[in-house]
Design a protein around this motif. Structure first.
Motif, mmCIF file in Angstrom:
data_model
loop_
_atom_site.group_PDB
_atom_site.id
_atom_site.type_symbol
_atom_site.label_atom_id
_atom_site.label_comp_id
_atom_site.label_asym_id
_atom_site.label_seq_id
_atom_site.Cartn_x
_atom_site.Cartn_y
_atom_site.Cartn_z
ATOM 1 N N SER A 189 -24.350 33.137 -18.940
ATOM 2 C CA SER A 189 -23.250 32.120 -19.559
ATOM 3 C C SER A 189 -25.010 31.593 -20.492
ATOM 4 N N ASN A 190 -25.648 31.424 -20.532
ATOM 5 C CA ASN A 190 -26.988 30.789 -21.378
ATOM 6 C C ASN A 190 -27.603 31.909 -22.285
ATOM 7 N N SER A 191 -26.874 33.413 -22.444
ATOM 8 C CA SER A 191 -27.659 33.948 -23.004
ATOM 9 C C SER A 191 -26.477 34.223 -24.203
ATOM 10 N N GLY A 192 -25.417 33.873 -23.881
ATOM 11 C CA GLY A 192 -25.308 33.926 -25.539
ATOM 12 C C GLY A 192 -24.126 35.180 -26.182
ATOM 13 N N CYS A 193 -24.745 36.020 -25.537
ATOM 14 C CA CYS A 193 -24.505 37.660 -25.445
ATOM 15 C C CYS A 193 -23.478 38.475 -26.862
ATOM 16 N N LEU A 194 -23.081 37.753 -27.883
ATOM 17 C CA LEU A 194 -21.520 38.180 -28.491
ATOM 18 C C LEU A 194 -21.838 39.541 -29.086
ATOM 19 N N GLY A 195 -21.239 40.358 -29.256
ATOM 20 C CA GLY A 195 -20.668 41.505 -29.708
ATOM 21 C C GLY A 195 -20.936 42.463 -28.503
ATOM 22 N N ASP A 196 -21.858 43.581 -28.953
ATOM 23 C CA ASP A 196 -21.942 44.056 -27.945
ATOM 24 C C ASP A 196 -23.793 44.571 -27.665
ATOM 25 N N THR A 197 -24.508 44.642 -25.828
ATOM 26 C CA THR A 197 -24.956 44.603 -25.377
ATOM 27 C C THR A 197 -24.688 45.467 -24.204
ATOM 28 N N TYR A 240 -22.628 48.607 -20.353
ATOM 29 C CA TYR A 240 -22.255 48.568 -22.100
ATOM 30 C C TYR A 240 -21.690 47.861 -21.896
ATOM 31 N N PHE A 241 -22.260 46.571 -22.209
ATOM 32 C CA PHE A 241 -20.976 44.941 -22.092
ATOM 33 C C PHE A 241 -20.717 44.384 -23.364
ATOM 34 N N ARG A 242 -19.375 44.090 -23.515
ATOM 35 C CA ARG A 242 -19.121 43.564 -24.773
ATOM 36 C C ARG A 242 -18.307 42.369 -24.762
ATOM 37 N N GLN A 243 -18.930 41.739 -25.645
ATOM 38 C CA GLN A 243 -18.143 39.889 -25.596
ATOM 39 C C GLN A 243 -17.825 40.058 -27.225
ATOM 40 N N VAL A 244 -15.984 39.429 -27.223
ATOM 41 C CA VAL A 244 -15.827 39.549 -27.749
ATOM 42 C C VAL A 244 -14.705 38.209 -28.187
ATOM 43 N N ARG A 245 -14.596 37.660 -29.241
ATOM 44 C CA ARG A 245 -13.510 36.125 -29.224
ATOM 45 C C ARG A 245 -11.878 37.122 -29.025
ATOM 46 N N ASP A 246 -11.767 36.162 -28.392
ATOM 47 C CA ASP A 246 -9.774 36.884 -28.256
ATOM 48 C C ASP A 246 -8.287 36.056 -27.898
ATOM 49 N N LYS A 247 -7.801 35.438 -29.038
ATOM 50 C CA LYS A 247 -7.190 34.223 -29.525
ATOM 51 C C LYS A 247 -5.811 34.651 -27.928
ATOM 52 N N GLY A 299 -10.305 32.667 -24.616
ATOM 53 C CA GLY A 299 -10.331 33.252 -25.619
ATOM 54 C C GLY A 299 -11.164 33.861 -26.100
ATOM 55 N N TYR A 300 -12.256 34.845 -24.917
ATOM 56 C CA TYR A 300 -13.172 35.605 -25.153
ATOM 57 C C TYR A 300 -12.612 37.084 -24.346
ATOM 58 N N PHE A 301 -12.797 38.652 -25.067
ATOM 59 C CA PHE A 301 -12.810 39.873 -24.234
ATOM 60 C C PHE A 301 -13.882 39.806 -23.642
ATOM 61 N N GLN A 302 -14.078 39.907 -22.115
ATOM 62 C CA GLN A 302 -15.566 39.917 -21.983
ATOM 63 C C GLN A 302 -15.599 41.067 -20.422
ATOM 64 N N LYS A 303 -16.099 42.624 -21.110
ATOM 65 C CA LYS A 303 -15.924 43.714 -20.574
ATOM 66 C C LYS A 303 -16.961 44.490 -20.438
#
Length: 638
Positions: free
Chosen positions: A134-142, A185-192, A197-201
Motif C-alpha cells: 500500500s505504501n508504494s502508491g502505484c497509480l495507473g498501470d504497473t 500487470y496491475f491496474r489501480q485507477v480512481r473509480d467513484k 474509491g479505486y479499481f484495483q486488479k
C-alpha cells in the motif's frame, strides 16, 4: 579428453561374473525368461502404465521434433499427438485474475484454464505477491514479476516431457522445477462507483519459464484490453497460446496473440555468450502486425544499475559468492528489475541460490528468511515495505535504490555506507555493507559509462557495454575452473566396451589453486587483486556447487556416450557366439537399457550410433532360439 589417465577401479564387466558358478546359470536362465514376459503374460498389471508411457512418449516426440510446417512449428501430423492445452502448458501453467475484496482483501477471482491446479498455499502467495504494498502508491498501470516456491508433493503432469527441451538451453535459462514465476500487470485507477474509491486488479501469468521480456511484452498487449472486455477475452487469449509452437531453443518462433504476431528466438547453449541473433521484422502475408523481440529474458541492465553503478564490480562479487542481498526499492517494478539484473550479472554462470524479485511480509517464507536465530540465507530479496528496513537490519548487504528513471545526467558518486546508517526505507540510495571487495576497482568501465551518459548514448547501448563487461569478468573467472575440470577427465583409452564407463576424478581445491599461478585469470583479465581469496570464497558457495554438479553431469553423459560408441565398434555378434545363452540374453537386456538411458537422459550420441547399436541387438537376437527371439523382440527394456 585432456589430462592424465583415470586410476579409479572400474566396475565389473558386462556378462557373467567370474565369481558366479556355472551350475547357477540354469536358474538364472529361467529368471531371465520370467523378466522377459510381457505384462499381459504376467497378468496384465502393467498395461495401463504402458499406455500412459506411450502417450507421454508421443507427446515428447511431438514437442521435440519440428515438423514440416517450418522452423519452430509442428506439422499437421505432429499436432495430432497433442491433447488440448498441452501447447498452452508448454508456455504457461495458468492465467490468474487477482482482485481486491473489501471483506476478504486480495482474492483470486479467475483461474484459466479452469482445470489448472493451484494449492491453497500457492493461491495465497499469488494473491499477496500480485499487488504492490500500500505504501508504494502505484497509480495507473504497473508491471513487475515475482517468484515463489511450488508446493511439495504436486503430481508431475505429462508436460514433464517438455523438460527435454531444457537440454538445448543455456544453463541460466533452464527451468527450476521447484519454482513458478508470476508476471503481473496491475491496474489501480480512481473509480467513484466502487466503495473503496479505486479499481484495483492484477492480471497474472504463472509460468515455469524465466522469459521476463516475452511475458512482459505479452501482458502489455493483452492486459489493457482484458480490463475492458473481461473473461471472454481471457479465454480467447488462452486459446491463442494453445496454438503456439513449443518453446524450442534456436528456432525463430511466431507467436500470435490477439491479432499481433510476436517473433522471437530462444537462445541455445551453442550460442556464443554475449551474442544475440537478430530476429528480422518482416511484413506478414495475412496483414497481421509483427513484433520482433530482441530478447526473451534480458532486462535493461544499465537502467537497473544506474543508481549504484559505481559499485557494480562489488555487486558482481557479492552475487558470484552467493552472499545474502536485499534490494530495498520504492515499488515492485524497481525491486523486481534490480533483482533480475543482479542475478543475470554473473551470466553465463547460473545463479544457484534462491532469489525473489518481489518479496512481502505475507510470503510463506517470510519467517524463514527474516529470523535472527541463524545467519541470513544465501538469497537475493527485492522488498518495498518499510517494515523490512527494521526486520532485515541484521543482513550483511543492503542495496537501497530510488525511482528508476532513464538516466539523463551523470550519476553522483555514492559511497558505500555502514549498515547502522540504514534505519528506514527513506534512507538515501546507496549500498550499505561492510564487505571489502577482493579485486581492485575497474575505473575504465565507470568512465566509459559516464561518458555514454554525457554523450546521451541510448540506454540500450549502455546495457550492451555493461553486459559485455560482466560477461568478460565472469568468463575470466570461470575459465581456469573449466580448464582444471577438463584435466580431471579420464583418457579415451580408458573407455572399454566391456567395463562400466570411467568416472571423473575428484576435485581437489589445493591442486586447483596450484594451477592459478600459470593458468589463472591474469591470462584474460587485466584486473589486479586477491583472485586467490575470491576463488577460495567461491569454492564454498552454492554457485560453485551448482556449477560443478552441472559440469559433472555433462562429463558423465559424455563418458556414457563414448562408452556407447565403443560398444558399437565391437563385433557383438561374434562375442555372443562364444558365450552362453544366458550371458547373451543378459547382454541384450543391458544394451536395450543403454538405448533407453540414451533417450531418457538425452545423451550426446549421434543418431547413427544408436541405429548401429539397435542393429547389433537385432542381429544378436536373430541368432538365438525362436522362443527367446519372440520374447526379446517384443520386449522394450527392463
Amino acid at each position: 579428453p585432456r589430462g592424465g589417465a583415470a586410476r579409479l577401479p572400474l566396475p565389473a564387466a558386462v556378462g557373467r561374473s567370474p565369481s558366479t558358478p556355472r551350475r547357477l546359470w540354469g536358474p538364472l536362465a529361467r529368471s531371465h525368461r520370467a523378466r522377459l514376459q510381457s505384462p499381459r503374460e504376467r497378468g496384465g498389471g502393467g498395461a495401463a502404465r504402458s499406455r500412459d508411457w506411450r502417450r507421454g512418449a508421443g507427446l515428447a516426440m511431438a514437442l521435440r521434433e519440428p515438423g514440416p510446417g517450418g522452423a519452430g512449428e509442428d506439422g499437421p501430423d505432429r499436432c495430432l499427438s497433442l491433447l488440448p492445452w498441452d501447447r498452452f502448458s508448454a508456455w504457461l501453467h495458468c492465467v490468474c485474475v487477482v482482485g481486491f475484496d473489501l471483506e476478504l482483501g486480495q482474492a483470486v477471482e479467475v483461474i484459466y484454464p479452469p482445470h489448472s491446479k493451484l494449492t491453497d498455499k500457492e493461491k495465497t502467495n499469488i494473491c499477496y505477491l500480485s499487488f504492490p504494498d500500500s505504501n508504494s502508491g502505484c497509480l495507473g498501470d504497473t508491471q513487475f514479476c515475482f517468484r515463489f516456491r511450488r508446493s511439495s508433493g504436486r503430481k508431475v503432469s505429462l508436460c514433464c516431457f517438455l523438460d527435454q527441451l531444457d537440454r538445448d538451453l543455456p544453463v541460466y535459462l533452464k527451468k527450476d522445477p521447484a519454482y513458478y514465476y508470476g508476471y503481473v500487470y496491475f491496474r489501480q485507477v480512481r473509480d467513484k462507483s466502487l466503495k473503496r474509491g479505486y479499481f484495483q486488479k492484477s492480471l497474472v501469468l504463472i509460468s515455469k519459464l524465466p522469459y521476463v521480456h516475452l511475458f512482459r511484452t505479452m501482458l502489455k498487449q493483452i492486459a489493457p484490453e482484458y480490463f475492458e472486455k473481461s473473461e471472454a477475452f481471457l479465454e480467447a487469449v488462452c486459446s491463442d497460446v494453445d496454438r503456439w509452437p513449443p518453446p524450442i531453443p534456436g528456432k525463430i518462433l511466431h507467436l500470435p496473440i490477439m491479432g499481433v504476431v510476436m517473433k522471437l528466438r530462444i537462445p541455445t547453449y551453442r550460442d556464443k555468450p554475449g551474442t544475440t541473433p537478430i530476429v528480422q521484422n518482416v511484413l506478414q502475408a495475412d496483414a497481421q502486425i509483427s513484433m520482433a523481440l530482441p530478447t526473451v529474458h534480458e532486462v535493461d541492465l544499465f537502467r537497473c544499475f544506474c543508481p549504484v553503478f559505481f559499485h557494480i564490480q562489488m555487486l558482481w562479487e557479492l552475487v558470484l559468492l552467493g552472499e545474502p542481498l536485499v534490494v530495498m526499492a520504492p515499488s515492485p517494478s524497481e525491486s523486481s528489475e534490480t533483482v533480475l539484473a543482479l542475478v543475470s550479472c554473473i551470466s553465463p554462470l547460473k545463479y544457484c541460490s534462491d532469489f525473489r524479485p518481489y518479496f512481502t511480509i505475507h510470503d510463506s517464507e517470510f519467517k524463514e528468511y527474516t529470523t535472527r536465530t541463524q545467519a541470513p540465507p544465501s538469497v537475493i530479496l527485492g522488498v518495498t515495505n518499510p517494515f523490512f528496513a527494521k526486520t532485515l537490519q541484521h543482513w550483511p548487504h543492503i542495496i537501497r535504490i530510488g525511482d528508476l528513471k532513464l538516466p539523463g545526467e551523470v550519476p553522483k558518486q555514492v559511497k558505500v555506507k555502514k549498515l547502522k546508517n540504514l534505519k528506514t526505507l527513506d534512507s538515501k540510495p546507496g549500498v550499505y555493507t561492510s564487505y571489502k571487495p577482493y579485486l581492485n576497482k575497474d575505473e575504465e568501465i565507470v568512465k566509459q559509462l559516464q561518458k555514454g551518459v554525457q554523450q546521451k548514448r541510448p540506454t540500450e547501448a549502455q546495457s550492451v557495454i555493461l553486459r559485455r563487461y560482466f560477461l568478460e569478468l565472469t568468463e575470466s573467472f570461470i575459465i581456469p575452473l573449466e580448464r582444471y575440470v577438463a584435466s580431471l577427465m579420464p583418457l579415451q583409452k580408458c573407455i572399454s566396451p566391456w567395463k562400466s564407463p570411467p568416472q571423473l576424478r575428484q576435485f581437489s581445491q589445493d591442486d586447483f589453486m596450484k594451477t592459478l599461478e600459470k593458468a589463472g585469470p591474469q591470462l584474460t583479465s587485466g584486473l589486479k587483486g586477491d583472485w586467490i581469496g575470491l576463488y577460495r570464497h567461491f569454492l564454498k558457495s552454492p554457485n560453485f556447487d551448482g556449477w560443478f554438479r552441472s559440469r559433472q553431469k555433462e562429463i558423465t553423459q559424455k563418458l556414457e556416450a563414448l562408452h556407447l560408441e565403443a560398444l558399437c565398434n565391437e563385433n557383438l555378434v561374434f562375442w555372443s557366439q562364444k558365450h552362453t545363452e544366458v550371458e547373451t540374453v543378459d547382454l541384450v537386456l543391458k544394451l536395450k537399457n543403454k538405448l533407453l538411458q540414451a533417450d531418457r537422459e538425452q545423451l550426446p550420441v549421434k543418431t547413427d550410433t544408436l541405429k548401429k547399436l539397435q542393429a547389433h541387438i537385432n542381429d544378436i537376437i536373430l541368432a538365438l532360439p525362436d522362443d527367446l527371439q519372440d520374447i526379446l523382440l517384443k520386449t522394450g527394456t527392463t
